[in-house]
Design an enzyme around this catalytic site. Structure first.
Site, PDB file in Angstrom:
ATOM      1  N   GLU A  45       0.898   3.740   1.894  1.00  0.00           N
ATOM      2  CA  GLU A  45       1.253   4.178   3.168  1.00  0.00           C
ATOM      3  C   GLU A  45       2.580   3.449   3.277  1.00  0.00           C
ATOM      4  O   GLU A  45       3.417   3.845   4.146  1.00  0.00           O
ATOM      5  CB  GLU A  45       0.105   4.044   4.167  1.00  0.00           C
ATOM      6  CG  GLU A  45      -0.891   4.839   3.924  1.00  0.00           C
ATOM      7  CD  GLU A  45      -2.043   4.277   3.270  1.00  0.00           C
ATOM      8  OE1 GLU A  45      -3.278   4.441   3.526  1.00  0.00           O
ATOM      9  OE2 GLU A  45      -1.871   3.327   2.273  1.00  0.00           O
TER      10      GLU A  45
ATOM     11  N   CYS B 196      -6.126   1.675   5.985  1.00  0.00           N
ATOM     12  CA  CYS B 196      -6.828   0.719   6.385  1.00  0.00           C
ATOM     13  C   CYS B 196      -6.221   0.162   7.762  1.00  0.00           C
ATOM     14  O   CYS B 196      -5.169   1.074   8.124  1.00  0.00           O
ATOM     15  CB  CYS B 196      -6.699  -0.514   5.424  1.00  0.00           C
ATOM     16  SG  CYS B 196      -4.859  -1.092   5.189  1.00  0.00           S
TER      17      CYS B 196
ATOM     18  N   HIS C 205       0.946  -1.316   0.263  1.00  0.00           N
ATOM     19  CA  HIS C 205       0.068   0.019   0.271  1.00  0.00           C
ATOM     20  C   HIS C 205       1.080   1.352   0.116  1.00  0.00           C
ATOM     21  O   HIS C 205       2.101   1.200   0.281  1.00  0.00           O
ATOM     22  CB  HIS C 205      -0.874   0.040   1.065  1.00  0.00           C
ATOM     23  CG  HIS C 205      -1.982  -1.077   1.457  1.00  0.00           C
ATOM     24  ND1 HIS C 205      -2.899  -0.936   2.120  1.00  0.00           N
ATOM     25  CD2 HIS C 205      -2.108  -2.183   0.736  1.00  0.00           C
ATOM     26  CE1 HIS C 205      -3.947  -2.153   1.950  1.00  0.00           C
ATOM     27  NE2 HIS C 205      -3.079  -2.877   1.129  1.00  0.00           N
TER      28      HIS C 205
ATOM     29  N   CYS D 113      -2.330  -0.343   7.644  1.00  0.00           N
ATOM     30  CA  CYS D 113      -1.484   0.924   7.488  1.00  0.00           C
ATOM     31  C   CYS D 113      -1.692   1.920   8.561  1.00  0.00           C
ATOM     32  O   CYS D 113      -0.748   2.416   8.871  1.00  0.00           O
ATOM     33  CB  CYS D 113      -2.132   1.712   6.065  1.00  0.00           C
ATOM     34  SG  CYS D 113      -1.576   0.909   4.518  1.00  0.00           S
TER      35      CYS D 113
END
Length: 150
Positions: free
Chosen positions: A54, A82, A52, A85
């Site tokens: 992040e 999410c 991701h 993260c």
């Protein structure tokens, strides 16, 4: 700090993901008014469920700053993080989170749950949501509309 200016930079990262066929999420990390990390989703490209924006930005910032503790930093991300993260942001001791659009299905900074400010955890951060929300949301909506049309 100019939240909109930095969110525009995160949006540039999200657009890179869009062009690669990745879910268009972009993130940057700022320390002392300077961008120290930038990333976009790369799950498909790297065949990595943890890739991701992040997570990739946290890794880059830690490497550049020479510490896993990202004290005094701010993450700007186009979509509310999410749980994975959000947990990584807490573990990295990020001071502030600024996100563009909420994620009512998986958001862990206030929408579904709030890991980044959970009282049971040893670190909590300041959160500002809705920065350039229309632009961030529109990019995601266009991406998923394109998927449906193809």
């Amino acid at each position: 700090m100019d939240d909109e200016m930095f969110m525009h930079r995160a949006l540039l990262e999200a657009k890179k993901a869009y062009l690669k066929g990745e879910v268009p999420v972009g993130a940057i990390i700022v320390a002392d008014g300077q961008v120290v990390a930038r990333a976009h989703n790369r799950k498909e490209e790297l065949h990595d469920p943890t890739a991701h924006a992040e997570m990739l930005a946290i890794r880059e910032a830690a490497s550049r700053l020479g510490s896993w503790r990202l004290l005094g930093t701010t993450m700007y991300v186009t979509l509310e993080p999410c749980a994975m993260c959000a947990g990584a942001l807490v573990l990295a001791r990020v001071e502030r989170l600024v996100y563009g659009t909420p994620d009512p299905k998986a958001g862990a900074a206030g929408s579904v749950t709030n890991l980044v400010q959970h009282e049971a955890l040893n670190h909590r951060m300041e959160v500002t949501g809705g920065v350039l929300q229309k632009e961030c949301s529109a990019l995601l909506q266009q991406f998923f509309a394109d998927l449906r049309d193809s």
